[in-house]
Write a protein that holds these residues in place. Structure first.
Motif, PDB file in Angstrom:
ATOM      1  N   ASP A 273       0.976  -1.382   0.456  1.00 24.88           N
ATOM      2  CA  ASP A 273       0.151   0.001   0.194  1.00 24.88           C
ATOM      3  C   ASP A 273       0.855   1.359   0.221  1.00 24.88           C
ATOM      4  O   ASP A 273       0.139   2.488  -0.179  1.00 24.88           O
ATOM      5  N   GLN A 274       2.408   1.138   0.149  1.00 26.83           N
ATOM      6  CA  GLN A 274       2.991   2.584   0.839  1.00 26.83           C
ATOM      7  C   GLN A 274       3.476   2.267  -0.445  1.00 26.83           C
ATOM      8  O   GLN A 274       4.746   3.105  -0.929  1.00 26.83           O
ATOM      9  N   HIS A 275       4.032   1.024  -1.203  1.00 22.67           N
ATOM     10  CA  HIS A 275       5.514   0.930  -2.363  1.00 22.67           C
ATOM     11  C   HIS A 275       5.258   0.447  -3.142  1.00 22.67           C
ATOM     12  O   HIS A 275       4.571  -0.634  -3.229  1.00 22.67           O
ATOM     13  N   MET A 276       5.363   0.603  -4.499  1.00 19.33           N
ATOM     14  CA  MET A 276       5.031  -0.041  -5.678  1.00 19.33           C
ATOM     15  C   MET A 276       6.381  -0.817  -5.782  1.00 19.33           C
ATOM     16  O   MET A 276       7.973  -0.560  -5.345  1.00 19.33           O
ATOM     17  N   ASN A 277       6.228  -2.047  -6.670  1.00 14.19           N
ATOM     18  CA  ASN A 277       7.030  -3.395  -6.851  1.00 14.19           C
ATOM     19  C   ASN A 277       7.459  -2.708  -8.257  1.00 14.19           C
ATOM     20  O   ASN A 277       6.919  -1.800  -8.623  1.00 14.19           O
ATOM     21  N   PRO A 278       8.224  -3.104  -8.991  1.00 10.99           N
ATOM     22  CA  PRO A 278       9.056  -2.799 -10.192  1.00 10.99           C
ATOM     23  C   PRO A 278       7.983  -3.004 -11.355  1.00 10.99           C
ATOM     24  O   PRO A 278       7.742  -2.568 -12.083  1.00 10.99           O
ATOM     25  N   GLU A 279       7.230  -4.190 -11.325  1.00  7.90           N
ATOM     26  CA  GLU A 279       6.158  -4.648 -12.035  1.00  7.90           C
ATOM     27  C   GLU A 279       5.244  -3.712 -12.130  1.00  7.90           C
ATOM     28  O   GLU A 279       3.973  -3.130 -13.575  1.00  7.90           O
ATOM     29  N   GLU A 280       4.792  -3.516 -10.916  1.00  4.93           N
ATOM     30  CA  GLU A 280       3.340  -2.072 -10.542  1.00  4.93           C
ATOM     31  C   GLU A 280       4.580  -0.359 -10.965  1.00  4.93           C
ATOM     32  O   GLU A 280       3.866  -0.356 -12.011  1.00  4.93           O
ATOM     33  N   ALA A 281       5.497  -0.701 -11.575  1.00  2.36           N
ATOM     34  CA  ALA A 281       6.070   0.872 -11.793  1.00  2.36           C
ATOM     35  C   ALA A 281       6.186   1.396 -13.365  1.00  2.36           C
ATOM     36  O   ALA A 281       5.369   1.806 -13.404  1.00  2.36           O
ATOM     37  N   VAL A 282       5.908  -0.081 -13.310  1.00  5.51           N
ATOM     38  CA  VAL A 282       5.640  -0.427 -15.593  1.00  5.51           C
ATOM     39  C   VAL A 282       4.650  -0.047 -15.446  1.00  5.51           C
ATOM     40  O   VAL A 282       3.884   0.722 -16.613  1.00  5.51           O
ATOM     41  N   GLN A 283       3.828  -0.539 -14.831  1.00  3.41           N
ATOM     42  CA  GLN A 283       2.122  -0.142 -14.647  1.00  3.41           C
ATOM     43  C   GLN A 283       1.976   0.882 -14.819  1.00  3.41           C
ATOM     44  O   GLN A 283       1.046   1.996 -15.381  1.00  3.41           O
ATOM     45  N   ALA A 284       2.774   1.456 -13.562  1.00  2.00           N
ATOM     46  CA  ALA A 284       2.242   2.888 -13.345  1.00  2.00           C
ATOM     47  C   ALA A 284       2.514   4.012 -14.865  1.00  2.00           C
ATOM     48  O   ALA A 284       2.206   4.913 -14.950  1.00  2.00           O
ATOM     49  N   PHE A 285       3.521   3.423 -14.992  1.00  2.00           N
ATOM     50  CA  PHE A 285       4.763   4.403 -16.142  1.00  2.00           C
ATOM     51  C   PHE A 285       3.410   4.169 -17.616  1.00  2.00           C
ATOM     52  O   PHE A 285       3.658   5.329 -18.646  1.00  2.00           O
ATOM     53  N   ARG A 286       2.616   3.201 -18.056  1.00  2.00           N
ATOM     54  CA  ARG A 286       2.213   3.158 -18.915  1.00  2.00           C
ATOM     55  C   ARG A 286       0.202   3.913 -18.056  1.00  2.00           C
ATOM     56  O   ARG A 286       0.091   4.937 -19.064  1.00  2.00           O
ATOM     57  N   ASP A 287       0.402   3.828 -16.958  1.00  2.00           N
ATOM     58  CA  ASP A 287      -1.652   4.483 -16.672  1.00  2.00           C
ATOM     59  C   ASP A 287      -0.502   6.108 -17.012  1.00  2.00           C
ATOM     60  O   ASP A 287      -1.567   6.742 -16.936  1.00  2.00           O
ATOM     61  N   CYS A 288      -0.118   6.607 -16.454  1.00  2.00           N
ATOM     62  CA  CYS A 288       0.428   8.102 -16.410  1.00  2.00           C
ATOM     63  C   CYS A 288       0.993   8.491 -18.117  1.00  2.00           C
ATOM     64  O   CYS A 288       1.031   9.852 -18.172  1.00  2.00           O
ATOM     65  N   GLY A 289       1.225   8.085 -18.613  1.00  2.00           N
ATOM     66  CA  GLY A 289       1.438   7.583 -20.450  1.00  2.00           C
ATOM     67  C   GLY A 289       2.296   8.693 -20.961  1.00  2.00           C
ATOM     68  O   GLY A 289       2.262   9.812 -22.273  1.00  2.00           O
ATOM     69  N   ALA A 290       3.724   8.877 -19.665  1.00  2.00           N
ATOM     70  CA  ALA A 290       4.903   9.664 -20.043  1.00  2.00           C
ATOM     71  C   ALA A 290       5.553   8.558 -21.596  1.00  2.00           C
ATOM     72  O   ALA A 290       5.389   7.708 -21.295  1.00  2.00           O
ATOM     73  N   ALA A 291       6.254   9.557 -21.848  1.00  2.00           N
ATOM     74  CA  ALA A 291       7.183   9.122 -22.554  1.00  2.00           C
ATOM     75  C   ALA A 291       8.469   8.606 -22.514  1.00  2.00           C
ATOM     76  O   ALA A 291       8.525   7.425 -23.078  1.00  2.00           O
ATOM     77  N   LEU A 292       8.408   9.092 -21.154  1.00  2.00           N
ATOM     78  CA  LEU A 292       9.894   7.983 -20.677  1.00  2.00           C
ATOM     79  C   LEU A 292       9.757   7.745 -19.659  1.00  2.00           C
ATOM     80  O   LEU A 292       9.379   8.749 -19.043  1.00  2.00           O
ATOM     81  N   ALA A 293      10.899   7.194 -19.148  1.00  2.00           N
ATOM     82  CA  ALA A 293      10.737   6.998 -17.530  1.00  2.00           C
ATOM     83  C   ALA A 293      11.925   6.832 -16.893  1.00  2.00           C
ATOM     84  O   ALA A 293      13.068   6.027 -17.700  1.00  2.00           O
ATOM     85  N   LEU A 294      12.615   7.665 -15.779  1.00  2.00           N
ATOM     86  CA  LEU A 294      13.097   6.846 -15.009  1.00  2.00           C
ATOM     87  C   LEU A 294      13.271   6.330 -13.328  1.00  2.00           C
ATOM     88  O   LEU A 294      11.885   6.867 -12.280  1.00  2.00           O
ATOM     89  N   ALA A 295      14.497   5.165 -13.193  1.00  2.00           N
ATOM     90  CA  ALA A 295      13.631   4.853 -12.014  1.00  2.00           C
ATOM     91  C   ALA A 295      14.293   5.604 -10.741  1.00  2.00           C
ATOM     92  O   ALA A 295      15.695   6.283 -11.115  1.00  2.00           O
ATOM     93  N   HIS A 296      14.138   5.481  -9.612  1.00  2.00           N
ATOM     94  CA  HIS A 296      14.471   6.013  -7.632  1.00  2.00           C
ATOM     95  C   HIS A 296      14.237   5.762  -7.238  1.00  2.00           C
ATOM     96  O   HIS A 296      13.102   4.512  -7.391  1.00  2.00           O
ATOM     97  N   HIS A 297      14.567   5.535  -5.818  1.00  2.00           N
ATOM     98  CA  HIS A 297      14.449   4.725  -4.740  1.00  2.00           C
ATOM     99  C   HIS A 297      15.230   3.201  -4.767  1.00  2.00           C
ATOM    100  O   HIS A 297      14.504   2.479  -4.136  1.00  2.00           O
ATOM    101  N   HIS A 298      16.108   3.517  -5.445  1.00  2.00           N
ATOM    102  CA  HIS A 298      16.090   2.347  -5.159  1.00  2.00           C
ATOM    103  C   HIS A 298      18.503   2.184  -4.822  1.00  2.00           C
ATOM    104  O   HIS A 298      18.638   2.585  -5.649  1.00  2.00           O
ATOM    105  N   GLY A 299      18.895   0.896  -4.353  1.00  2.00           N
ATOM    106  CA  GLY A 299      20.978   1.313  -4.142  1.00  2.00           C
ATOM    107  C   GLY A 299      21.260   1.644  -3.378  1.00  2.00           C
ATOM    108  O   GLY A 299      22.728   1.613  -3.387  1.00  2.00           O
TER     109      GLY A 299
END
Length: 340
Positions: A273-299
């Protein structure tokens, strides 16, 4: 020691509110909530997770990045330069304006200097090599995003404008009165320069600095309007049913770039409920309709149970499954730069 303990147990939270204002669909007069989200996990759930943390993956004590950035003084025109400092911290340069997002230069993401998540690599930009910072955006009060010591250093060195959601200005001023932050509500738009503006947007998350101040300050993402296009920056957020990402697209798109969190997601029963996993981040990328995406909150900071390299590995698998080329959803190491 006494001051740190007071922060952990919310001494200020017992005495007063962080914010006082009119009741709304996401503020009941005392605490904030997301009407499309979920309440934070209980202390019993937290204890259950911590009691089982021996099952989590080990991180290396030190995982240095081979990159170090020394940014230019300004980036003008329609160019966009984004430098990854580490974890959730970025330097965004465009339109002649320099913006730091969730800057953390401290060794630990913790109320204590001697315990708590410790960084495993240096910030990708040495503090002394920062250009003149015009604006700092702070998304919410968790220690891996609101680093009060770093904010004090920035205010002393650069005198930037500090923009944050409601209530976090109180947290900052309690730490250092010199941090004269400006606090705004969801959907408030703030002009930063003749060419750059920011709007605070809802996310599925929560906020706290101690044990007794849950949701007394608001959390938000940011939509940046720039000469290089619109940037949708998601700090921490669960995915839920994707409503917040579709809402952002409909209300504030189109986006040239979405900056999306991919880490701190295990165990799912606790983090969903508070943090997306990578699969959900990909779905969020599709949902928001952005042309490009950049990852953060890792490493950089070990906050949860997955291995240090799991977010990137899982993101690449999720992108492949969704037929999204790697160059459309980029991953940087601290000190790496993406120029558009």
């Amino acid at each position: 020691m006494a001051a740190a303990a007071a922060g952990l147990f919310g001494a200020r939270a017992r005495a007063a509110r962080y914010y006082e204002g009119p009741v709304s669909d996401h503020f009941d007069g005392t605490v904030f909530r997301d009407p499309h989200g979920a309440s934070p996990k209980s202390f019993a759930d937290l204890a259950r997770w911590w009691s089982a943390r021996g099952n989590g993956a080990d991180w290396p004590d030190w995982a240095p990045s081979p990159h170090r950035d020394r940014p230019p003084a300004r980036v003008t025109g329609t160019r966009l330069r984004i430098s990854f400092v580490g974890h959730a911290s970025f330097l965004v340069q465009t339109g002649g304006h320099n913006i730091l997002v969730d800057p953390v230069w401290s060794e630990r993401a913790s109320p204590f200097g001697f315990v708590g998540p410790r960084r495993v690599n240096d910030p990708g930009i040495p503090f002394a090599d920062l250009p003149k910072i015009d604006t700092v955006l702070v998304s919410h009060g968790h220690y891996d995003h609101l680093d009060a010591d770093t904010l004090s250093r920035l205010v002393a060195a650069h005198g930037p404008r500090v923009i944050t959601p409601l209530g976090n200005d109180t947290v900052m001023a309690d730490h250092d009165p010199a941090i004269a932050a400006e606090a705004f509500d969801w959907h408030d738009r703030v002009e930063l320069s003749p060419e750059v503006a920011v709007t605070l947007v809802p996310l599925r998350h929560w906020s706290a600095r101690g044990l007794l101040d849950r949701n007394k300050a608001l959390w938000a993402g940011f939509v940046l309007e720039t000469p290089a296009g619109r940037i949708y920056h998601v700090s921490d957020s669960g995915y839920g049913d994707g409503f917040r990402f579709r809402e952002a697209a409909e209300r504030y798109g189109p986006f040239r770039l979405a900056i999306l969190p991919i880490g701190a997601y295990e165990p799912r029963w606790f983090m969903r409920d508070q943090h997306m996993n990578p699969e959900e981040a990909v779905q969020a990328f599709r949902d928001c309709g952005a042309a490009l995406a950049l990852a953060h909150h890792h490493g950089t900071f070990k906050l949860t149970d997955e291995a240090i390299d799991a977010p990137v590995t899982d993101l690449r698998a999720a992108c492949a499954a969704a037929r999204i080329p790697d160059e459309r959803f980029k991953v940087l190491k601290p000190g790496e730069v993406w120029e558009l």
